[in-house]
Write a protein that holds these residues in place. Structure first.
Motif, PDB file in Angstrom:
ATOM      1  N   ILE A 277       0.821  -1.216   0.000  1.00 27.01           N
ATOM      2  CA  ILE A 277       0.000   0.000   0.000  1.00 27.01           C
ATOM      3  C   ILE A 277       0.849   1.258   0.000  1.00 27.01           C
ATOM      4  O   ILE A 277       0.326   2.354  -0.009  1.00 27.01           O
ATOM      5  CB  ILE A 277      -0.936   0.048   1.227  1.00 27.01           C
ATOM      6  N   TRP A 278       2.190   1.106   0.013  1.00 32.63           N
ATOM      7  CA  TRP A 278       3.046   2.252   0.242  1.00 32.63           C
ATOM      8  C   TRP A 278       3.404   2.976  -1.058  1.00 32.63           C
ATOM      9  O   TRP A 278       2.988   2.576  -2.130  1.00 32.63           O
ATOM     10  CB  TRP A 278       4.300   1.799   1.007  1.00 32.63           C
TER      11      TRP A 278
ATOM     12  N   PHE B   1       1.100   8.684   1.233  1.00 32.74           N
ATOM     13  CA  PHE B   1       1.608   8.774   2.605  1.00 32.74           C
ATOM     14  C   PHE B   1       2.610   9.916   2.763  1.00 32.74           C
ATOM     15  O   PHE B   1       2.408  10.792   3.588  1.00 32.74           O
ATOM     16  CB  PHE B   1       2.219   7.443   3.080  1.00 32.74           C
ATOM     17  N   ILE B   2       3.688   9.908   1.957  1.00 34.89           N
ATOM     18  CA  ILE B   2       4.733  10.936   2.117  1.00 34.89           C
ATOM     19  C   ILE B   2       4.120  12.328   1.982  1.00 34.89           C
ATOM     20  O   ILE B   2       4.528  13.268   2.663  1.00 34.89           O
ATOM     21  CB  ILE B   2       5.847  10.732   1.071  1.00 34.89           C
ATOM     22  N   LEU B   3       3.102  12.454   1.113  1.00 34.27           N
ATOM     23  CA  LEU B   3       2.352  13.706   1.028  1.00 34.27           C
ATOM     24  C   LEU B   3       0.921  13.531   1.556  1.00 34.27           C
ATOM     25  O   LEU B   3       0.444  14.362   2.321  1.00 34.27           O
ATOM     26  CB  LEU B   3       2.308  14.225  -0.414  1.00 34.27           C
TER      27      LEU B   3
ATOM     28  N   HIS C 122      -0.500  11.762   3.745  1.00 37.84           N
ATOM     29  CA  HIS C 122      -0.732  11.602   5.182  1.00 37.84           C
ATOM     30  C   HIS C 122       0.231  12.428   6.031  1.00 37.84           C
ATOM     31  O   HIS C 122       0.369  12.182   7.228  1.00 37.84           O
ATOM     32  CB  HIS C 122      -0.650  10.124   5.571  1.00 37.84           C
ATOM     33  N   THR C 123       0.908  13.376   5.429  1.00 45.09           N
ATOM     34  CA  THR C 123       1.816  14.252   6.174  1.00 45.09           C
ATOM     35  C   THR C 123       1.189  15.639   6.276  1.00 45.09           C
ATOM     36  O   THR C 123       0.734  16.176   5.268  1.00 45.09           O
ATOM     37  CB  THR C 123       3.176  14.348   5.459  1.00 45.09           C
TER      38      THR C 123
ATOM     39  N   ASP D 114      12.139   3.695   2.357  1.00 46.70           N
ATOM     40  CA  ASP D 114      12.497   5.077   2.660  1.00 46.70           C
ATOM     41  C   ASP D 114      13.741   5.494   1.864  1.00 46.70           C
ATOM     42  O   ASP D 114      14.709   4.737   1.790  1.00 46.70           O
ATOM     43  CB  ASP D 114      12.763   5.217   4.166  1.00 46.70           C
ATOM     44  N   ILE D 115      13.681   6.672   1.258  1.00 54.54           N
ATOM     45  CA  ILE D 115      14.836   7.186   0.512  1.00 54.54           C
ATOM     46  C   ILE D 115      15.622   8.092   1.456  1.00 54.54           C
ATOM     47  O   ILE D 115      15.254   9.231   1.706  1.00 54.54           O
ATOM     48  CB  ILE D 115      14.398   7.926  -0.760  1.00 54.54           C
ATOM     49  N   THR D 116      16.685   7.525   1.992  1.00 56.82           N
ATOM     50  CA  THR D 116      17.449   8.172   3.055  1.00 56.82           C
ATOM     51  C   THR D 116      18.503   9.117   2.477  1.00 56.82           C
ATOM     52  O   THR D 116      18.848   9.029   1.292  1.00 56.82           O
ATOM     53  CB  THR D 116      18.170   7.102   3.899  1.00 56.82           C
TER      54      THR D 116
END
Lengths: 382, 173
Positions: free
Chosen positions: A116-117, A169-171, A173-174, A353-355
């Motif tokens: 779902i990510w 999520f990254i946008l 849900h932030t 995650d893109i660290t």
């Protein structure tokens, strides 16, 4: 004008409220769901005077959207991932029937394996459908782009639907601060949609999207190519007009510290924000590096890209999608259209995650000369 | 840049706490960002949420790996997840507990938020209460903004009660 802290999903819903669509057919799916929930609430509270069409699938949602848009009204829908895949057939119909509505896609990975990510495989898989695709970096841009998308799509020289792509999520849900423009100024910028060409009117009956034999089909498809190319100019002009009205500047692309850059990252969406941080850090160490952010992926802005990358020596394209056996889609398009030393990097698939370490690794590999055209970053070692 | 990590269980309001903190800091004039650890949320399962606060616009989109503050809403998590993961020497850890004696390695602040919640709210919901204690202990956010946002988030009686409980925890900090 008010400034509030909200998610990008809420920012999109606010833009839709301000754009005043008359029909909203939508089916919920993670991570888009809160868009459909906010809009249902707005319609129930009479903040939007629209018909909210509850449907049984995404295929029906987009079909209803095409029907409503074909009747000449402003339409909004939204989806994500498998939902967009189920819409695939009608996405092509929407573009071919020249219905200028707007769809927000909460970018999410595609099954299988079920996930779902976030990545951008879902919208990338629809890149050839004849839709405009704009990838947004933050919640403010999600709101602003949704408004601008209507103005571009409804332009008589375009009449192609727009997909606003925001990272799941990254946008979605932030929460972060977002400026909500006043209705009056939005009304000036985006007046009600008045269809000028083909639309369904009982007083002047016509068929849309009907049978085209070999005598006509190619011209209809070619017209779409002309419209897509026209969109380059219309998007830029719309951005300029938006900047005048609202003070926020956008374009087909954006160069960040690219003027004297030797190596330029190329990316789309929320990842650009993280790359800005890494560019600043590398610059502080004396590295000549910059970022080219692609906002408009369709149309693909070759001239605007060339203007920014013309003096650099190497390009690192970071894709959150993958054409199996080939590489990222953005990498492929860059290789096809831009005559430069270009390397592709695949990362962030399925929400990995893109660290900062991953982004630094991409820079180091590009600087030292990659062993392969396409490199996967962040894979776990066995 | 201040980075805060929340540990809780699904249903305890960790994500709401992260968002309330962000909204309150925004009222204080800061740039903010808050997000959940992107997972499949189930009631009772361990969840994390994050808040970033800065004077400058916040750009990075990756997760928080080295938090300045850690807030633990449920002491039962101490046996389940490593709430001390990635902490720095000066990271301040606040735990909702009556009994925790310390990890031995890192000093922690203890607040019996559950006691306040049961006493004042009649339910074991501690997400706003622990923020009150955090506000006093750290000064990262003003109590006035915090109470305002709590009342906006929970309109009516629930918001009033939460604000009172939060203020009580603030006064204990």
């Amino acid at each position: 004008m008010v400034k509030e802290v909200m998610t990008s999903n809420k920012a999109v819903a606010e833009a839709v409220r301000l754009a005043k669509p008359q029909v909203i057919p939508v089916y919920p799916i993670t991570p888009q769901t809160t868009i459909s929930e906010y809009l249902a609430q707005y319609v129930a509270d009479e903040k939007i005077d629209a018909k909210y069409v509850k449907v049984e699938s995404e295929h029906s949602a987009i079909s209803a959207a095409v029907g409503a848009s074909g009747a000449g009204v402003r339409v909004f829908t939204a989806t994500s991932s498998q939902g967009l895949m189920l819409m695939h057939e009608i996405l092509y119909a929407a573009a071919g029937m020249r219905t200028p509505f707007v769809l927000a896609d909460a970018n999410r990975a595609i099954s299988a394996p079920l996930n779902i990510w976030n990545d951008q495989q879902d919208s990338i898989a629809q890149k050839d459908a004849g839709w405009l695709q704009i990838y947004v970096e933050d919640a403010q841009e999600a709101l602003d782009t949704t408004l601008m998308a209507y103005k571009v799509s409804e332009n008589p020289d375009i009449l192609l639907p727009s997909m606003v792509c925001l990272d799941g999520f990254i946008l979605t849900h932030t929460v972060e601060p977002v400026e909500i423009p006043d209705q009056e100024i939005v009304d000036e910028f985006l007046p009600p949609y008045v269809p000028e060409h083909a639309y369904l009117d009982p007083k002047d009956p016509m068929s849309i999207g009907n049978f085209a034999d070999p005598e006509y089909y190619m011209e209809a498809r070619h017209d779409m190519d002309v419209a897509m190319n026209n969109a380059l100019d219309v998007i830029q002009k719309t951005c300029d007009e938006f900047a005048e009205k609202f003070g926020r500047k956008y374009g087909l692309v954006e160069g960040y510290k690219t003027d004297d850059a030797e190596i330029i990252y190329v990316a789309m969406g929320s990842l650009c924000s993280s790359i800005r941080v890494i560019v600043d850090e590398l610059r502080a160490k004396g590295e000549k590096v910059g970022l080219l952010k692609i906002r408009s992926y369709r149309p693909f802005p070759v001239d605007a890209i060339n203007e920014i990358v013309k003096d650099c020596s190497k390009i690192a394209v970071v894709d959150k999608n993958f054409a199996i056996g080939m590489g990222g889609a953005l990498y492929g398009d860059m290789k096809l259209k831009i005559d430069k030393e270009i390397y592709g990097f695949i990362t962030g698939l399925g929400g990995r995650d893109i660290t900062p370490e991953a982004l630094n690794e991409i820079y180091e590999i590009t600087k030292n000369g990659p062993e392969n055209d396409v490199t996967w970053i962040g894979l776990k070692e066995e | 840049m201040i980075e805060i990590r929340f540990h809780g269980r699904g249903g305890q309001g960790s994500v709401t706490a992260a968002e309330i903190l962000a909204k309150a800091a925004f009222k204080d004039g800061k740039s903010v960002q808050a997000f959940p650890f992107f997972g499949v949320e189930r009631r009772g399962a361990p969840v994390m949420a994050f808040t970033r606060i800065d004077d400058e616009p916040i750009k990075m989109r990756y997760q928080v790996y080295n938090p300045d503050y850690v807030l633990v809403l449920d002491e039962g998590l101490l046996n389940v997840v490593d709430v001390f993961s990635g902490i720095k020497d000066n990271t301040e850890v606040i735990i909702n507990t009556k009994t925790f004696e310390g990890s031995g390695d890192h000093e922690v602040h203890k607040i019996d938020a559950t006691g306040i919640a049961l006493d004042m709210l009649g339910r074991n919901i501690v997400n706003t209460i622990i923020l009150g204690y955090f506000a006093k202990k750290t000064g990262v956010v003003s109590i006035d903004s915090l109470l305002e946002v709590i009342k906006e988030t929970f309109p009516g009686k629930i918001g009033e009660l939460n604000a009172e409980a939060t203020k009580k925890a603030y006064d204990m900090g």
